[in-house]
Structures are given as C-alpha cells and as structure tokens.
Design a protein around this motif. Structure first.
Motif, PDB file in Angstrom:
ATOM      1  N   ARG A 138      -0.869 -49.326  13.996  1.00  0.00           N
ATOM      2  CA  ARG A 138      -1.345 -48.031  13.556  1.00  0.00           C
ATOM      3  C   ARG A 138      -1.331 -47.143  14.804  1.00  0.00           C
ATOM      4  NH1 ARG A 138      -6.968 -48.109  10.390  1.00  0.00           N
ATOM      5  NH2 ARG A 138      -7.472 -49.261  12.246  1.00  0.00           N
ATOM      6  N   PRO A 139      -0.761 -45.947  14.764  1.00  0.00           N
ATOM      7  CA  PRO A 139      -0.660 -45.144  15.981  1.00  0.00           C
ATOM      8  C   PRO A 139      -2.025 -44.657  16.478  1.00  0.00           C
ATOM      9  CG  PRO A 139       0.056 -43.875  14.075  1.00  0.00           C
ATOM     10  CD  PRO A 139      -0.197 -45.280  13.602  1.00  0.00           C
ATOM     11  N   GLY A 140      -2.100 -44.450  17.785  1.00  0.00           N
ATOM     12  CA  GLY A 140      -3.288 -43.844  18.369  1.00  0.00           C
ATOM     13  C   GLY A 140      -4.263 -44.826  18.973  1.00  0.00           C
ATOM     14  N   ASP A 141      -5.257 -44.263  19.618  1.00  0.00           N
ATOM     15  CA  ASP A 141      -6.315 -45.052  20.243  1.00  0.00           C
ATOM     16  C   ASP A 141      -7.194 -45.698  19.178  1.00  0.00           C
ATOM     17  OD1 ASP A 141      -5.334 -44.055  22.617  1.00  0.00           O
ATOM     18  OD2 ASP A 141      -6.879 -42.508  22.797  1.00  0.00           O
ATOM     19  N   ARG A 142      -7.950 -46.712  19.580  1.00  0.00           N
ATOM     20  CA  ARG A 142      -8.910 -47.371  18.695  1.00  0.00           C
ATOM     21  C   ARG A 142     -10.298 -46.822  19.003  1.00  0.00           C
ATOM     22  NH1 ARG A 142      -4.713 -48.041  16.671  1.00  0.00           N
ATOM     23  NH2 ARG A 142      -3.585 -50.010  16.513  1.00  0.00           N
ATOM     24  N   TYR A 143     -11.033 -46.487  17.970  1.00  0.00           N
ATOM     25  CA  TYR A 143     -12.352 -45.873  18.121  1.00  0.00           C
ATOM     26  C   TYR A 143     -13.467 -46.849  17.771  1.00  0.00           C
ATOM     27  CZ  TYR A 143     -10.331 -41.365  19.007  1.00  0.00           C
ATOM     28  OH  TYR A 143      -9.652 -40.325  19.597  1.00  0.00           O
ATOM     29  N   ALA A 144     -14.616 -46.603  18.365  1.00  0.00           N
ATOM     30  CA  ALA A 144     -15.815 -47.393  18.071  1.00  0.00           C
ATOM     31  C   ALA A 144     -16.957 -46.431  17.791  1.00  0.00           C
ATOM     32  CB  ALA A 144     -16.172 -48.307  19.238  1.00  0.00           C
ATOM     33  N   ALA A 145     -17.881 -46.882  16.973  1.00  0.00           N
ATOM     34  CA  ALA A 145     -19.096 -46.114  16.686  1.00  0.00           C
ATOM     35  C   ALA A 145     -20.279 -47.058  16.828  1.00  0.00           C
ATOM     36  CB  ALA A 145     -19.042 -45.524  15.282  1.00  0.00           C
ATOM     37  N   GLU A 163     -34.950 -53.461  20.127  1.00  0.00           N
ATOM     38  CA  GLU A 163     -33.945 -52.550  19.580  1.00  0.00           C
ATOM     39  C   GLU A 163     -32.984 -53.308  18.678  1.00  0.00           C
ATOM     40  OE1 GLU A 163     -31.342 -50.638  22.455  1.00  0.00           O
ATOM     41  OE2 GLU A 163     -31.421 -52.410  23.712  1.00  0.00           O
ATOM     42  N   LEU A 164     -32.395 -52.576  17.758  1.00  0.00           N
ATOM     43  CA  LEU A 164     -31.363 -53.087  16.859  1.00  0.00           C
ATOM     44  C   LEU A 164     -30.120 -52.237  17.057  1.00  0.00           C
ATOM     45  CD1 LEU A 164     -33.480 -53.543  13.619  1.00  0.00           C
ATOM     46  CD2 LEU A 164     -32.705 -55.339  15.187  1.00  0.00           C
ATOM     47  N   ILE A 165     -28.959 -52.879  17.050  1.00  0.00           N
ATOM     48  CA  ILE A 165     -27.703 -52.196  17.317  1.00  0.00           C
ATOM     49  C   ILE A 165     -26.684 -52.581  16.257  1.00  0.00           C
ATOM     50  CG2 ILE A 165     -25.845 -51.890  19.011  1.00  0.00           C
ATOM     51  CD1 ILE A 165     -28.451 -53.409  20.703  1.00  0.00           C
ATOM     52  N   ARG A 166     -25.880 -51.618  15.845  1.00  0.00           N
ATOM     53  CA  ARG A 166     -24.746 -51.871  14.954  1.00  0.00           C
ATOM     54  C   ARG A 166     -23.542 -51.182  15.560  1.00  0.00           C
ATOM     55  NH1 ARG A 166     -21.602 -49.952  10.628  1.00  0.00           N
ATOM     56  NH2 ARG A 166     -21.255 -51.513   9.020  1.00  0.00           N
ATOM     57  N   SER A 167     -22.521 -51.952  15.905  1.00  0.00           N
ATOM     58  CA  SER A 167     -21.304 -51.414  16.508  1.00  0.00           C
ATOM     59  C   SER A 167     -20.133 -51.678  15.581  1.00  0.00           C
ATOM     60  CB  SER A 167     -21.043 -52.060  17.869  1.00  0.00           C
ATOM     61  OG  SER A 167     -22.106 -51.798  18.760  1.00  0.00           O
ATOM     62  N   THR A 168     -19.301 -50.675  15.378  1.00  0.00           N
ATOM     63  CA  THR A 168     -18.114 -50.777  14.538  1.00  0.00           C
ATOM     64  C   THR A 168     -16.887 -50.529  15.405  1.00  0.00           C
ATOM     65  OG1 THR A 168     -19.355 -49.935  12.653  1.00  0.00           O
ATOM     66  CG2 THR A 168     -16.971 -49.904  12.470  1.00  0.00           C
ATOM     67  N   PHE A 169     -15.902 -51.420  15.313  1.00  0.00           N
ATOM     68  CA  PHE A 169     -14.688 -51.347  16.112  1.00  0.00           C
ATOM     69  C   PHE A 169     -13.491 -51.109  15.199  1.00  0.00           C
ATOM     70  CE2 PHE A 169     -17.737 -54.072  18.130  1.00  0.00           C
ATOM     71  CZ  PHE A 169     -17.640 -53.805  19.488  1.00  0.00           C
ATOM     72  N   GLU A 170     -12.761 -50.034  15.413  1.00  0.00           N
ATOM     73  CA  GLU A 170     -11.542 -49.777  14.656  1.00  0.00           C
ATOM     74  C   GLU A 170     -10.454 -50.727  15.142  1.00  0.00           C
ATOM     75  OE1 GLU A 170      -8.802 -45.973  13.493  1.00  0.00           O
ATOM     76  OE2 GLU A 170      -9.509 -46.124  15.542  1.00  0.00           O
ATOM     77  N   SER A 171      -9.645 -51.213  14.214  1.00  0.00           N
ATOM     78  CA  SER A 171      -8.525 -52.078  14.584  1.00  0.00           C
ATOM     79  C   SER A 171      -7.360 -51.790  13.651  1.00  0.00           C
ATOM     80  CB  SER A 171      -8.928 -53.550  14.499  1.00  0.00           C
ATOM     81  OG  SER A 171      -9.000 -53.963  13.154  1.00  0.00           O
ATOM     82  N   ALA A 172      -6.290 -52.528  13.820  1.00  0.00           N
ATOM     83  CA  ALA A 172      -5.129 -52.361  12.945  1.00  0.00           C
ATOM     84  C   ALA A 172      -5.295 -53.102  11.625  1.00  0.00           C
ATOM     85  CB  ALA A 172      -3.869 -52.848  13.657  1.00  0.00           C
ATOM     86  N   ARG A 173      -6.333 -53.898  11.512  1.00  0.00           N
ATOM     87  CA  ARG A 173      -6.579 -54.626  10.263  1.00  0.00           C
ATOM     88  C   ARG A 173      -7.069 -53.666   9.189  1.00  0.00           C
ATOM     89  NH1 ARG A 173      -8.887 -60.510  11.525  1.00  0.00           N
ATOM     90  NH2 ARG A 173      -7.422 -61.039  13.148  1.00  0.00           N
ATOM     91  N   PRO A 174      -7.023 -54.078   7.935  1.00  0.00           N
ATOM     92  CA  PRO A 174      -7.491 -53.190   6.867  1.00  0.00           C
ATOM     93  C   PRO A 174      -8.978 -52.826   6.992  1.00  0.00           C
ATOM     94  CG  PRO A 174      -6.191 -54.984   5.953  1.00  0.00           C
ATOM     95  CD  PRO A 174      -6.387 -55.289   7.399  1.00  0.00           C
ATOM     96  N   ARG A 175      -9.787 -53.756   7.519  1.00  0.00           N
ATOM     97  CA  ARG A 175     -11.221 -53.485   7.674  1.00  0.00           C
ATOM     98  C   ARG A 175     -11.590 -53.507   9.148  1.00  0.00           C
ATOM     99  NH1 ARG A 175     -14.330 -57.250   3.532  1.00  0.00           N
ATOM    100  NH2 ARG A 175     -15.819 -56.984   5.206  1.00  0.00           N
ATOM    101  N   ASN A 176     -12.483 -52.644   9.540  1.00  0.00           N
ATOM    102  CA  ASN A 176     -12.951 -52.605  10.919  1.00  0.00           C
ATOM    103  C   ASN A 176     -13.835 -53.805  11.226  1.00  0.00           C
ATOM    104  OD1 ASN A 176     -11.670 -50.158  11.330  1.00  0.00           O
ATOM    105  ND2 ASN A 176     -13.461 -48.977  10.728  1.00  0.00           N
ATOM    106  N   ALA A 177     -13.889 -54.185  12.489  1.00  0.00           N
ATOM    107  CA  ALA A 177     -14.789 -55.246  12.933  1.00  0.00           C
ATOM    108  C   ALA A 177     -16.170 -54.636  13.148  1.00  0.00           C
ATOM    109  CB  ALA A 177     -14.271 -55.867  14.220  1.00  0.00           C
TER     110      ALA A 177
END
Length: 189
Positions: A138-145, A163-177
């Motif tokens: 997938r073109p472009g950089d990978r984003y995280a939130a 504290e509680l943390i939730r991190s989402t990692f964009e990848s080339a897979r259909p679903r983000n990690a």
C-alpha cells in the motif's frame, strides 16, 4: 489562591508528552528503582511491517515543542515531536529511525489536591514507506494512533497511580495491528 492561567512552552529534546511514567524515571520519584515495562519492552512483531523497535508506548525523548496551559484545577497540552510515541529512538548511533512529525494532545483535571485524572491522544507516522521492512503493498508511510488515560491518588504517605494505553498500527494487512496495556502501582513511603 490565584485563579489565573499559567502558560509554559518547552522546546528542544523533551520527554515524550504522552504517558505519566516518563516523568518518574528519577530515583527520588520512583521508590522501586525500576522502569515501567510498558515503556521499555518491545512488542512482538505481529506484522512483518512493524519495526523491531515498536512499543506499546515508547520511553523516548524526541525533539519537539510543547505548549502547556494550566488553570487552578485543569491542564492541557499540545505538542509536535519528531518521533512516534510507539517507536523508540536512540540518542546515539546510526540505526535511529527517520524523523517523523507526530502530534500529541492531552488534558487533565485535579478535582482536589492528591487526585488527578488525565487523557492524551497522539497520531502520526511511525514507519516511512522507504524503510526496508515496509513491503509497499500500500503506498505511503504507515501511521499509528495512541489513546491513553491516567490517574493518580495520593494521601498521607500513600500513592496509587496507573495508566491504560491503546496503540493502533497501520499496516499493509486488511486490519491494523492493535496493542493494549498499562500498569498500576501502589507505593507507601
């Protein structure tokens, strides 16, 4: 007491402006003399496109600028940093990740002395498309939130914090990690 509003500007190499534990890496503030593992243990690579230095929340000191505004019972901050809060960066060495502008916004309330509740959010790229592990499916950089909530309750010589943390990692897979985690501690001095 004064009901005015305080303003603070920080610029340069600053602690990552998301997460409460980054401020506790001093022996006079952390009686267990141990760092929170959520900040310093890398995540398992669930996706080949994730860097080996991906964290739930990184214990890092990026270069950036932060504006903090505080009232009598509240505080808010907005920051722009040159690294992702989910990716570690060494001070020295040639294997540092590229600089990537990320923003962080947070707020907190202190209903009364000894109690504080806060939340913060961060977003931006964590991996450049040109890095060797990015498959370019997938073109472009990978984003995280990242979304983070924190709390602290202190009374007498006792303190509870966490504290509680939730991190989402964009990848080339259909679903983000997605990674979830956190910590809680009680100290009595």
């Amino acid at each position: 007491g004064s009901r005015g509003i305080g303003l603070r500007v920080d610029a340069g190499v600053i602690p990552m402006p998301i997460g409460i534990a980054m401020l506790e890496n001093r022996q006079d503030l952390n009686p267990v003399i141990s760092q929170h593992s959520a900040y310093y243990l890398p995540l398992p690579r669930v996706d080949p496109e994730m860097p080996r230095t991906s964290f739930l929340i990184a214990g890092a000191y990026p270069t950036g600028a932060q504006l903090t505004v505080a009232g009598h019972k509240w505080d808010a901050r907005l920051a722009v940093v040159d690294g992702s809060p989910v990716r570690g960066r060494n001070f020295f060495g040639s294997n540092r990740p590229p600089r990537m502008a990320n923003w962080v916004a947070g707020f907190g309330i202190t209903p009364y002395i000894g109690v504080r509740l806060g939340a913060a959010f961060a977003s931006g790229p964590y991996a450049r498309a040109a890095e060797p592990f990015v498959a370019n499916k997938r073109p472009g950089d990978r984003y995280a939130a990242m979304a983070q909530v924190e709390g602290e309750w202190s009374f007498g010589h006792t303190r509870f914090a966490g504290e509680l943390i939730r991190s989402t990692f964009e990848s080339a897979r259909p679903r983000n990690a997605v990674a979830h985690g956190g910590w809680i501690e009680a100290t009595q001095t």
